[in-house]
Design a protein around this motif. Sequence first.
Motif, short mmCIF file in Angstrom:
data_model
loop_
_atom_site.label_atom_id
_atom_site.label_comp_id
_atom_site.label_asym_id
_atom_site.label_seq_id
_atom_site.Cartn_x
_atom_site.Cartn_y
_atom_site.Cartn_z
N TYR A 12 0.83 -1.22 0.00
CA TYR A 12 0.00 0.00 0.00
C TYR A 12 0.86 1.27 0.00
O TYR A 12 0.82 2.10 0.89
CB TYR A 12 -1.04 0.02 1.13
N GLY A 68 -2.24 -4.06 -2.63
CA GLY A 68 -3.17 -2.94 -2.54
C GLY A 68 -4.35 -3.27 -1.65
O GLY A 68 -4.75 -4.43 -1.53
N GLU A 72 -8.43 -2.44 -0.85
CA GLU A 72 -9.60 -2.00 -1.60
C GLU A 72 -10.06 -0.60 -1.22
O GLU A 72 -10.49 0.18 -2.08
CB GLU A 72 -10.74 -3.00 -1.40
N LEU A 123 -4.85 3.22 -3.95
CA LEU A 123 -5.02 2.02 -4.75
C LEU A 123 -4.81 2.26 -6.25
O LEU A 123 -4.14 1.48 -6.92
CB LEU A 123 -6.41 1.41 -4.51
N LYS A 124 -5.37 3.33 -6.77
CA LYS A 124 -5.28 3.56 -8.22
C LYS A 124 -3.84 3.72 -8.67
O LYS A 124 -3.43 3.17 -9.70
CB LYS A 124 -6.09 4.78 -8.63
N GLU A 130 -1.24 2.49 -7.31
CA GLU A 130 -0.59 1.18 -7.25
C GLU A 130 -0.98 0.32 -8.45
O GLU A 130 -0.13 -0.35 -9.05
CB GLU A 130 -0.98 0.48 -5.95
N GLU A 131 -2.26 0.34 -8.79
CA GLU A 131 -2.72 -0.41 -9.97
C GLU A 131 -2.05 0.13 -11.24
O GLU A 131 -1.61 -0.65 -12.09
CB GLU A 131 -4.24 -0.31 -10.09
N PHE A 172 0.52 -8.25 -8.73
CA PHE A 172 -0.31 -7.30 -7.98
C PHE A 172 -1.43 -8.07 -7.31
O PHE A 172 -2.11 -8.87 -7.94
CB PHE A 172 -0.90 -6.23 -8.90
N GLU A 173 -1.62 -7.82 -6.02
CA GLU A 173 -2.68 -8.49 -5.28
C GLU A 173 -3.55 -7.47 -4.58
O GLU A 173 -3.07 -6.65 -3.78
CB GLU A 173 -2.08 -9.45 -4.25
N LEU A 174 -4.85 -7.51 -4.90
CA LEU A 174 -5.81 -6.62 -4.26
C LEU A 174 -6.44 -7.34 -3.07
O LEU A 174 -6.98 -8.44 -3.22
CB LEU A 174 -6.90 -6.21 -5.25
N LYS A 201 -9.38 -7.36 -0.69
CA LYS A 201 -10.74 -6.84 -0.56
C LYS A 201 -11.09 -6.55 0.90
O LYS A 201 -10.58 -7.21 1.81
CB LYS A 201 -11.73 -7.85 -1.14
#
Length: 311
Positions: free
Chosen positions: A170, A232, A234, A239-240, A242-243, A258-260, A262
Motif C-alpha cells: 500500500y 493494494g 480495496e 489504490l489507483k 498502485e494499480e 499485484f494483489e488486491l 478486498k
Amino acid sequence: MKEKDYSIFEYRMQKEIQNHEIVYNEKLNGKFEKISVRTSVSGYVDGYIYRPENYNDADILPVMFNLHGGGNVLGYPELDGIYCQKLASAAHCAVINVDYCLAPEFKFPKPVLSTYEAIVQIKKNSHLYKIDDKKIVVGGHSAGGNISAALCLLDRENKEIGISGQILDYAPLKQSLSEEDRQALDPDKALSPNRMLQYINWYFDDLNDIDHHLASPLSDDLHDLPRMLIIGAEYDSLLKEEEDFAKKAKAAGNNVKFELFKNCQHGFTHKWLKEYNKEESDRAWTMMGGFLSEVFRGAVSSEEDNHNIKN
C-alpha cells in the motif's frame, strides 16, 4: 526547519503516546542485532537484523531490507519487529529493519539517498553481517514502499546494490496535491486528504519536487526493474496509483504480481493499527514470505557464483 514544520512535534507526541508500549516491548524482547552505518547525507542510519528462529550461526543468509511506514515523518521501526521476525523465519533470510531518516528534519530526497548509501555500505561489509550480497530484496509499507520503489530506480542508475526484488505494500507511488488523484471507494475508510497534504508539506522543501521520479516512481520509465510484489487495499486512496504502477511496470516487461486485498484499508497488515484485518494480514505476510523465498531461490548466491567462475 521552517516554522510551518514545527507542527510535526505535536503530531509525533500523539504517536509517541500511542506506540510507546509496543516500542518498549520490542526494544526489550525483540531478537535482533543492532547495527549502525554513517552516511554522508544524514549521519548515522541504524538497522535491526532479524534472523530465522532456527538460524545456524554459520549460515550466510539472503537479506531483505524492510522500510516501515509513517508518512516519511514518523519513525517506529519497532512496529514492524514481529513481522520482520516472521519474514526471516518464513523465507530463511535476514531481515534488516531500517530506521531511515525522517522529514521535516531531512526532507526529500535525503531519506532515499541516505538509505541507498546505507545499504551500499552494508553490502560492502556483508561478511560482517553474514548476509549474501548477491541476494538482496527491498520492501516497505506505505511511505516505506515509496522509498523501496525509489531505491530500485536509483539502483538501476547507479548499479551499486543489485536488487533482486521489491515488495510495495500500500505504497504512495504518485505524489499529488489534488484530491481528484486519490479518490477512495469509501472516503470514511481512507487516509484523510488533509493528513496526506500535511505529509507532503512536511516531506518536500520545494513542492515542484513532487513530480521527481524518486518521489513519484509512477512518473518514471519503469523498464529493467527488479521483480515486484505490489499489495493494494480495496479502501485505500492510494489504490489507483498502485494499480497504474503495476500495469505500467508489467507493460515495460517486468515480472509483476499485484494483489488486491478486498475489504481492507491502508495499514491493514499491522495489528497495532485500527485498520488491522487479521485474516487478510496473515494472508499478506504469507504472500510476502513466499515472494521472498521465490526471489532468493532464483537469484545467484555468492557461493554459486564463485563455483561457476571456478568451473
